[in-house]
Design an enzyme around this catalytic site. Structure first.
Site, PDB file in Angstrom:
ATOM      1  N   GLU A  64       7.812  56.087  28.925  1.00  0.00           N
ATOM      2  CA  GLU A  64       7.656  55.337  27.675  1.00  0.00           C
ATOM      3  C   GLU A  64       7.371  56.350  26.567  1.00  0.00           C
ATOM      4  OE1 GLU A  64       7.728  51.867  27.232  1.00  0.00           O
ATOM      5  OE2 GLU A  64       8.395  51.752  29.301  1.00  0.00           O
ATOM      6  N   LYS A  67       4.332  44.790  34.475  1.00  0.00           N
ATOM      7  CA  LYS A  67       5.374  44.345  35.405  1.00  0.00           C
ATOM      8  C   LYS A  67       4.789  43.450  36.493  1.00  0.00           C
ATOM      9  CE  LYS A  67       8.314  48.282  34.418  1.00  0.00           C
ATOM     10  NZ  LYS A  67       8.471  49.734  34.715  1.00  0.00           N
TER      11      LYS A  67
END
Lengths: 427, 427
Positions: free
Chosen positions: B193, B208
């Protein structure tokens, strides 16, 4: 916003009343599974069996031997077909679809043999036929090919699709069992088809590849249209050689695009390296690898045989019927579906108890040549069409095992073949 | 029957005109992928970016900095949101759904943070939001949880869900890289990221897991509601100990039913044995294991980070929109959705540079106790609630790593805890 207004509600799902054909291991498995999932709201109304006299674990009133009692019962909206006999299964499924009943089946042989007609029957009568359990039992591969790989980026599907042969190969390789004892174990554990020839001669795997081809690439092809064999010819010397080189032997089904309009398809034993994902697939497990341009490789592994894994897939199909799910066969209905090719080359290992059994003239290129009493083998490149047209490699005493990445597309082999044989000192 | 009469035709699919937000690695990846799949009949009409001055690989007229140019364009029926900023993404997705446009997103943080509201927005405005790319990139897990595991038999979903941390752990373990160098490599390869803390502190994996919980068990829970951490605290001594015992350390997300009405959920580093399937998941790969009563274990593996794998999942969502696919959230809408529990026990390894940092009184049972200068560790059982409520194990110099099968349900530990500490000679 207030989350209490307009709270979504579960879409009304169809109440399913099932008519079940067959009460073998999978049928009994399904019965158990259904009784563990009350939320499914599906109940078995009647079970049609062949032999009324057999002792059953549930009361006799659940059973009938008259197929019409299920097929003509208006209250039964789903037929679940779990019998062994592919011809009888076909008649049942056809009659059920014609009556507009949804059908769930796990009969790969029947589905592979009648694929196109079953597809049309679904269309004409507006009834769904689902068969996730027919391919790798519990692995949700058909639905993923239909729904997720729904584009032209898929380049290959390959894997271990027969649990019984994989169990046998594991027991031979890891536990040193004889072929006969390993097969017996597989049968006792309920992994083998009632006719073991379906497994060990590769027919079952070929039926599954046929189903995979249709859902992966939209190409409908019967097993007779592609190259396949089983594991009966694998000799102790092959297994010893594999061990010596840190390889395993697996029966691998492959469907692989060789260009935009052509697919190579085959089920053959193959050497796999220890670090290869397929090498780690043991016993009754199945596994599939999908390859696509952008998602790259996906690996799916799960139990590929046995009553409960198959029943779980059947159950999942039943659950999907509540929401009127059906396969759309998009890839088949699209234009420009790729064709099966037999004009590609395979890099193979062939061993024979007698060197004369190896038809060396058919090879386009011979890379290795080993000539020892009772243990002769060749590694070379051969056109797939020549394997399909000739049976020398299916003789007793001969075994053919694919090498890693066996598909060779370099057509130059056509020209240089003879030269290679000369170089190898073979001719 | 004649197969030529009544030949099925492909259901008319929607022509999709896309408005794309973001043109970073995934956005560019999607652009490439779309240009390789003409059969999809989806075209990008306009791309909204933040920085108009940045040099782009495609002509300037494709771009705008005005979100409304996309949101108010009636001809755009699908918004694809691929920007980093979760707050901006939320506003875009909300506005698009309110306009009745279908949305595809890969923004796990935004989806996890607004799950319930996004679900209701979809319902109220009759527009679909798909986000397969938000969880394990290319692995089709959300769709399988929605469609295949659509019953009450699923007992666990667990796996490696963050490609960046898995890449870092692989490089540290296999190539002996330092944490810093491994992170740098992951960033250079586009796996991390843009804010690496999201990966290495476990926030991304927790987001997630939050999405997985909703689709696997119908339980909507923000990351703050469960136990999670990342990999920043793993020390060289931990890695050395793991190697010595033939173990690997992986960051594992787990959602596991502990009984019919309760789930344990956590993201924590875990020791995995070499023969464990998760041990073979290297670099940026992700993998998930589902466990259900009858299908048994399924293993899915694929690339979990990178432009193309994420773009492939986004593409698959776009393809599904042609046929009006949407998530039905059946498990969430059902009654009796299981609750998150923090009343279960975990068997953990805790190491510390200073023994005083280990709060041994919190353990219900201590199995091993190792006391060496600069290398102190304990293996023991602790109640998850105590880990959630206390931060001693998050101090610098302390690392917590789960053991194999870490969830312990035996409540007797409550009573015998003190006794065990006495036996261990610790108190």
């Amino acid at each position: 916003m207030s989350l209490n207004n307009n709270k979504p509600v579960l879409p009304q799902s169809k109440k399913l009343t099932l008519g079940l054909f067959g009460f073998g291991v999978v049928g009994k498995g399904l019965y158990d599974v259904l009784h563990s999932t009350p939320a499914l709201q599906a109940s078995i109304k009647k079970i049609c069996i062949r032999n009324a006299d057999k002792k059953r674990v549930i009361p006799q009133e659940h059973f009938t031997t008259d197929a019409n009692e299920l097929l003509h019962d208006e209250s039964i909206n789903v037929i679940v077909e779990l019998i062994d006999d592919a011809d009888a299964a076909y008649n049942i499924v056809k009659a059920a679809l014609q009556k507009g009943k949804a059908v769930v089946s796990a009969n790969k042989k029947m589905i592979a043999a009648h694929f196109e007609e079953l597809l049309h029957l679904q269309h004409i009568h507006g009834a769904a036929l689902l068969y996730e359990g027919a391919c790798c039992a519990s692995i949700p591969i058909i639905r993923n090919l239909e729904e997720y790989y729904d584009n032209d980026l898929l380049s290959a599907v390959k894997g271990i699709v027969n649990g019984s042969t994989n169990y046998i190969l594991t027991k031979i390789f890891d536990d040193g069992l004889s072929f006969k004892d390993a097969l017996l174990q597989a049968q006792q554990l309920g992994f083998a088809e009632s006719n073991p020839a379906l497994d060990i001669e590769g027919h079952d795997a070929a039926n599954k590849l046929s189903i995979l081809l249709a859902h992966a690439f939209g190409r409908i092809a019967a097993p007779s249209e592609f190259l396949y064999t089983g594991i009966t010819s694998i000799k102790k010397t092959d297994a010893d050689l594999a061990k010596q080189k840190n390889l395993k032997i697996k029966l691998v089904a492959t469907a692989q695009k060789i260009n935009d309009s052509q697919i190579a398809a085959f089920v053959l034993p193959q050497f796999v390296e220890e670090q290869d994902e397929l090498a780690g697939v043991s016993n009754e497990f199945n596994a599939l690898i999908t390859e696509s341009s952008f998602a790259d490789k996906h690996f799916f592994k799960g139990k590929g045989a046995g009553a409960y894994p198959t029943a779980a897939a059947v159950l999942s199909d039943i659950a999907a019927l509540r929401y009127n799910y059906k396969y759309e066969y998009k890839k088949y209905l699209q234009e420009n579906t790729p064709e099966l090719s037999n004009d590609y080359y395979l890099k193979i290992f062939v061993s024979a108890d007698d060197i004369e059994k190896i038809d060396k003239d058919q090879f386009a290129w011979i890379e290795e040549w080993h000539n020892e009493k009772n243990n002769n083998w060749v590694v070379g490149i051969i056109q797939s069409a020549l394997l399909q047209q000739n049976n020398w490699w299916k003789q007793p005493g001969v075994s053919l095992i694919l090498t890693k990445n066996p598909v060779v597309q370099n057509v130059e082999y056509r020209e240089i073949g003879k030269k290679s044989l000369e170089l190898a000192g073979v001719i």
